[in-house]
Design a protein around this motif. Structure first.
Motif, PDB file in Angstrom:
ATOM      1  N   THR A  31      54.776  66.824 -44.986  1.00 16.06           N
ATOM      2  CA  THR A  31      55.154  67.552 -43.683  1.00 16.06           C
ATOM      3  C   THR A  31      56.420  68.173 -44.239  1.00 16.06           C
ATOM      4  OG1 THR A  31      55.505  67.375 -41.499  1.00 16.06           O
ATOM      5  CG2 THR A  31      56.151  65.338 -42.845  1.00 16.06           C
ATOM      6  N   GLY A  32      56.470  69.451 -43.764  1.00 16.93           N
ATOM      7  CA  GLY A  32      57.805  70.518 -44.186  1.00 16.93           C
ATOM      8  C   GLY A  32      58.533  70.574 -42.748  1.00 16.93           C
ATOM      9  N   GLU A  33      57.904  70.276 -41.662  1.00 11.67           N
ATOM     10  CA  GLU A  33      58.502  70.780 -40.390  1.00 11.67           C
ATOM     11  C   GLU A  33      57.984  70.035 -39.136  1.00 11.67           C
ATOM     12  OE1 GLU A  33      58.989  74.831 -40.076  1.00 11.67           O
ATOM     13  OE2 GLU A  33      56.758  75.180 -39.512  1.00 11.67           O
ATOM     14  N   HIS A  34      56.964  69.592 -39.138  1.00 14.74           N
ATOM     15  CA  HIS A  34      56.089  69.135 -37.978  1.00 14.74           C
ATOM     16  C   HIS A  34      56.395  67.569 -37.607  1.00 14.74           C
ATOM     17  CE1 HIS A  34      52.834  72.486 -37.951  1.00 14.74           C
ATOM     18  NE2 HIS A  34      54.004  72.768 -37.840  1.00 14.74           N
ATOM     19  N   GLY A  35      56.633  66.722 -38.827  1.00 14.51           N
ATOM     20  CA  GLY A  35      56.849  65.356 -38.805  1.00 14.51           C
ATOM     21  C   GLY A  35      55.861  64.571 -39.059  1.00 14.51           C
ATOM     22  N   ILE A  36      55.888  63.112 -39.210  1.00 13.36           N
ATOM     23  CA  ILE A  36      54.714  62.348 -39.363  1.00 13.36           C
ATOM     24  C   ILE A  36      54.179  62.156 -38.126  1.00 13.36           C
ATOM     25  CG2 ILE A  36      54.388  59.945 -40.031  1.00 13.36           C
ATOM     26  CD1 ILE A  36      55.350  61.688 -42.293  1.00 13.36           C
ATOM     27  N   GLY A  37      54.531  61.673 -36.917  1.00  9.40           N
ATOM     28  CA  GLY A  37      53.960  61.237 -35.781  1.00  9.40           C
ATOM     29  C   GLY A  37      52.958  60.234 -35.806  1.00  9.40           C
ATOM     30  N   LEU A  38      51.861  60.470 -35.185  1.00 10.66           N
ATOM     31  CA  LEU A  38      50.645  59.445 -35.147  1.00 10.66           C
ATOM     32  C   LEU A  38      49.737  59.703 -36.545  1.00 10.66           C
ATOM     33  CD1 LEU A  38      49.459  59.755 -31.566  1.00 10.66           C
ATOM     34  CD2 LEU A  38      50.714  57.845 -32.715  1.00 10.66           C
ATOM     35  N   GLY A  39      49.600  60.812 -36.958  1.00 11.59           N
ATOM     36  CA  GLY A  39      48.756  61.070 -38.001  1.00 11.59           C
ATOM     37  C   GLY A  39      48.914  61.153 -39.487  1.00 11.59           C
ATOM     38  N   LYS A  40      50.155  60.878 -39.760  1.00  8.25           N
ATOM     39  CA  LYS A  40      50.601  61.063 -41.212  1.00  8.25           C
ATOM     40  C   LYS A  40      51.169  59.813 -41.760  1.00  8.25           C
ATOM     41  CE  LYS A  40      50.947  66.153 -41.716  1.00  8.25           C
ATOM     42  NZ  LYS A  40      50.826  66.384 -40.171  1.00  8.25           N
ATOM     43  N   ARG A  41      50.957  58.541 -41.187  1.00  4.86           N
ATOM     44  CA  ARG A  41      51.818  57.400 -41.768  1.00  4.86           C
ATOM     45  C   ARG A  41      50.965  57.069 -43.115  1.00  4.86           C
ATOM     46  NH1 ARG A  41      50.965  54.297 -36.077  1.00  4.86           N
ATOM     47  NH2 ARG A  41      48.826  55.452 -36.271  1.00  4.86           N
ATOM     48  N   GLN A  42      50.063  57.145 -43.182  1.00  8.00           N
ATOM     49  CA  GLN A  42      49.554  56.628 -44.491  1.00  8.00           C
ATOM     50  C   GLN A  42      49.928  57.617 -45.337  1.00  8.00           C
ATOM     51  OE1 GLN A  42      47.949  54.037 -45.786  1.00  8.00           O
ATOM     52  NE2 GLN A  42      47.997  54.867 -47.672  1.00  8.00           N
ATOM     53  N   LEU A  43      49.947  58.849 -45.197  1.00  8.89           N
ATOM     54  CA  LEU A  43      50.581  59.822 -46.123  1.00  8.89           C
ATOM     55  C   LEU A  43      51.978  59.609 -46.484  1.00  8.89           C
ATOM     56  CD1 LEU A  43      48.223  62.876 -44.776  1.00  8.89           C
ATOM     57  CD2 LEU A  43      47.763  61.668 -46.796  1.00  8.89           C
ATOM     58  N   LEU A  44      52.742  59.279 -45.528  1.00 11.96           N
ATOM     59  CA  LEU A  44      54.133  59.041 -45.735  1.00 11.96           C
ATOM     60  C   LEU A  44      54.359  58.057 -46.830  1.00 11.96           C
ATOM     61  CD1 LEU A  44      57.063  59.578 -44.987  1.00 11.96           C
ATOM     62  CD2 LEU A  44      56.881  57.670 -43.134  1.00 11.96           C
ATOM     63  N   GLN A  45      53.534  56.780 -46.624  1.00 14.74           N
ATOM     64  CA  GLN A  45      53.501  55.855 -47.425  1.00 14.74           C
ATOM     65  C   GLN A  45      53.176  56.183 -48.769  1.00 14.74           C
ATOM     66  OE1 GLN A  45      52.027  52.095 -46.214  1.00 14.74           O
ATOM     67  NE2 GLN A  45      51.939  51.267 -48.347  1.00 14.74           N
ATOM     68  N   GLU A  46      52.217  57.251 -49.218  1.00 16.41           N
ATOM     69  CA  GLU A  46      52.042  57.770 -50.522  1.00 16.41           C
ATOM     70  C   GLU A  46      52.762  58.484 -51.067  1.00 16.41           C
ATOM     71  OE1 GLU A  46      47.719  59.455 -50.460  1.00 16.41           O
ATOM     72  OE2 GLU A  46      47.035  58.109 -48.960  1.00 16.41           O
ATOM     73  N   GLU A  47      53.631  59.079 -50.130  1.00 12.48           N
ATOM     74  CA  GLU A  47      54.676  60.028 -50.660  1.00 12.48           C
ATOM     75  C   GLU A  47      55.850  59.249 -50.897  1.00 12.48           C
ATOM     76  OE1 GLU A  47      57.411  63.665 -48.607  1.00 12.48           O
ATOM     77  OE2 GLU A  47      55.330  63.514 -47.860  1.00 12.48           O
ATOM     78  N   VAL A  48      56.449  58.316 -50.251  1.00 12.78           N
ATOM     79  CA  VAL A  48      57.834  57.697 -50.390  1.00 12.78           C
ATOM     80  C   VAL A  48      57.569  56.667 -51.328  1.00 12.78           C
ATOM     81  CG1 VAL A  48      58.948  58.789 -48.702  1.00 12.78           C
ATOM     82  CG2 VAL A  48      57.992  56.499 -48.441  1.00 12.78           C
ATOM     83  N   GLY A  49      56.515  55.678 -51.348  1.00 11.78           N
ATOM     84  CA  GLY A  49      56.143  54.767 -52.307  1.00 11.78           C
ATOM     85  C   GLY A  49      56.260  53.312 -51.619  1.00 11.78           C
ATOM     86  N   THR A  50      56.038  52.381 -51.875  1.00 11.23           N
ATOM     87  CA  THR A  50      56.541  50.978 -51.244  1.00 11.23           C
ATOM     88  C   THR A  50      57.623  50.738 -51.209  1.00 11.23           C
ATOM     89  OG1 THR A  50      54.131  50.222 -52.457  1.00 11.23           O
ATOM     90  CG2 THR A  50      55.756  48.463 -51.495  1.00 11.23           C
ATOM     91  N   VAL A  51      58.585  50.981 -52.035  1.00  4.81           N
ATOM     92  CA  VAL A  51      59.926  50.659 -51.777  1.00  4.81           C
ATOM     93  C   VAL A  51      60.751  51.572 -50.710  1.00  4.81           C
ATOM     94  CG1 VAL A  51      62.259  50.535 -52.892  1.00  4.81           C
ATOM     95  CG2 VAL A  51      60.400  49.696 -54.259  1.00  4.81           C
ATOM     96  N   GLY A  52      60.208  52.861 -50.793  1.00  3.40           N
ATOM     97  CA  GLY A  52      60.628  53.826 -49.696  1.00  3.40           C
ATOM     98  C   GLY A  52      60.230  53.380 -48.244  1.00  3.40           C
ATOM     99  N   ILE A  53      59.160  52.921 -48.129  1.00  2.00           N
ATOM    100  CA  ILE A  53      58.585  52.567 -46.768  1.00  2.00           C
ATOM    101  C   ILE A  53      59.268  51.196 -46.529  1.00  2.00           C
ATOM    102  CG2 ILE A  53      56.551  51.458 -45.926  1.00  2.00           C
ATOM    103  CD1 ILE A  53      56.575  54.408 -45.411  1.00  2.00           C
ATOM    104  N   GLU A  54      59.233  50.264 -47.290  1.00  2.00           N
ATOM    105  CA  GLU A  54      60.051  48.923 -46.923  1.00  2.00           C
ATOM    106  C   GLU A  54      61.490  49.218 -46.476  1.00  2.00           C
ATOM    107  OE1 GLU A  54      59.635  46.585 -50.475  1.00  2.00           O
ATOM    108  OE2 GLU A  54      57.545  45.999 -49.836  1.00  2.00           O
TER     109      GLU A  54
END
Length: 484
Positions: free
Chosen positions: A440-463
């Motif tokens: 996401t460049g500008e819309h944010g994570i919200g409800l629909g991109k939570r799993q994709l955020l984890q893939e992006e930042v990795g386990t340590v990032g999410i923790e």
């Protein structure tokens, strides 16, 4: 079979036509009276229509209304509301103008929606310091109207007339970001009511310096936090000098590759372009119909340049050389304000132009962003995938930042089509991540991109994010269900 398809698409595509919560009756009369004691009876509502209005944004996510809506008039009331709700274990959902695209205002666990639009004062203008302090109800257009005679303006422009503190919360950007940066680059200080009611000034009370190396960047922590860490009740923003002169242009290209190559070459040549937007042929056809334009139906760039008359002449000449070298044609220059406004109104109405391709259907927008060097590769592949998918969709984007959107127009009752949209969107995001981009460049994570955020930042990032969230919001009541 239909029920299985519905279950498979529900997480990413929960259409708003179904309002998932009726009157819950979870807030006691005593609690409602306590809310009224804080903001006054006229500023508390449990009416079904009001709650439903506050249970969705501009996205396709289904309506999930809060149990009550309140309208505080000042920061003291916001602080008392936060303390009251947090003490009683009631979720808190901040609400601005409702123009988000990721379901950020959906009350997934009910609770109290805090509508901040009545706090709409411009608190302080410091023209010599190029800064302004605004309350959360002030919108982008209202601020620029107020600044009209000051020689200054606020350039971050997501298209919608969004509330400025809402733009902070989602780290919005838009068409001018290639020159002036995103919200993250234009926020100097924030006043935030924390979940328990404490008041935080992220850079210190009243401070509006241009740079600092003092401690942790608390301001940056809350930019893009989507209401999950606190309620933003004031923002100190960076202003910019209004340009002496402005000129806009459109030009058509024989292919997507040629248009995007031109974008990269313009940026590599250090032309200080203010806006550079890409619209594919389907999007241009839709804009021609919706906004009564007469542009060539081909991959197209919309450009804008800011500066002195002499500087503009040099920028335009250099840009024309690059574009012609890449096969560009059908130049159309817009120098008068009315002409430019018409052109950019068409760009900003691209969402509605796309929806008009299939009346009665809904829209879903992707939001990937990649490094500029990888933009030609991903855009060309995405155009091929979109044509092969059989979906109705357009491509439009802020290509000067490497950010673009596929606007997919979908029948919400066709669950097989929803599955294809979900597959297309996830494939696009994973391609962007493989190219070292973001979901996401500008819309944010919200409800629909939570799993994709984890893939992006990795386990340590999410923790790490979860630890920050738990420290500031140990009860998990600030806009629950979003981001993490």
């Amino acid at each position: 079979m239909a029920s299985l398809l519905r279950a498979a698409t529900w997480g990413m595509f929960p259409w708003r036509g179904y309002c998932s919560r009726g009157m819950q009756g979870e807030l006691s009369e005593g609690f409602l009276e306590a809310l009224k004691a804080v903001v006054g009876s006229p500023h508390v509502s449990i009416a079904a229509a009001v709650r439903e209005q506050h249970g969705h944004d501009e996205s396709m996510h289904r309506c999930q209304p809060p149990d009550a809506v309140v309208w505080p008039q000042n920061v003291e009331q916001v602080s008392r509301l936060a303390a009251l709700c947090y003490g009683q274990g009631v979720p808190i959902i901040p609400f601005g103008s409702g123009t988000g695209l990721e379901g950020g205002v959906c009350a997934t666990q009910g609770g109290v929606c805090v509508n901040l639009t009545h706090m709409d004062r411009i608190l302080e203008l410091n023209p010599e310091d190029f800064s302004v302090v605004v309350e959360p109800g002030v919108t982008r257009k209202a601020l620029n109207t107020h600044l009209r005679d000051s020689g200054l303006w606020f350039p971050v422009d997501p298209g919608a007339d969004a509330s400025l503190c809402g733009m902070v919360a989602t780290s919005a950007s838009g068409t001018n970001a290639v020159r002036y940066g995103t919200m993250r680059d234009n926020v100097l200080n924030l006043e935030v009511v924390l979940p328990g009611g404490r008041l935080l000034h992220t850079a210190g009370p009243g401070r509006h310096f241009r740079k600092s190396a003092a401690g942790y960047n608390l301001t940056g922590l809350f930019v893009g936090s989507e209401g999950t860490l606190g309620l933003i009740t004031a923002a100190t923003l960076r202003l910019h000098p209004a340009p002496e002169a402005t000129v806009a242009a459109t030009c058509a290209f024989p292919s997507v590759q040629a248009a995007v190559d031109s974008t990269v070459h313009i940026l590599q040549a250090a032309v200080p372009v203010a806006r550079i937007e890409f619209l594919d042929d389907v999007m241009m056809d839709a804009c021609n119909r919706h906004s009564k334009l007469n542009c060539c139906v081909a991959p197209t760039l919309f450009l804008e340049f800011h500066g002195s008359e002499q500087a503009l002449a040099e920028q335009v000449q250099r840009t024309e050389e690059i574009i012609r070298h890449n096969g560009g044609s059908h130049f159309s220059w817009a120098k008068e304000a009315e002409e430019r406004s018409r052109l950019w109104a068409a760009r900003h109405n691209a969402w509605y132009a796309a929806l008009a391709l299939r009346p009665g259907c809904k829209g879903y927008s992707t939001d990937v962003c990649v490094p500029i060097s990888r933009l030609p590769e991903i855009l060309v592949q995405t155009k091929e995938d979109l044509e092969a998918s059989g979906l109705t969709g357009t491509i439009v984007g802020h290509v000067g930042d490497g950010n673009f959107h596929c606007i997919l127009v979908v029948d919400p009752e066709d669950h097989e089509e929803l599955l294809r949209v979900k597959a297309f969107a996830e494939q696009l995001v994973r391609r962007a991540l493989a190219l070292h981009g973001t979901c996401t460049g500008e819309h944010g994570i919200g409800l629909g991109k939570r799993q994709l955020l984890q893939e992006e930042v990795g386990t340590v990032g999410i923790e790490t994010m979860r630890q920050l969230k738990a420290m500031l919001d140990p009860r998990g009541l600030m806009n629950p269900g979003k981001v993490l």
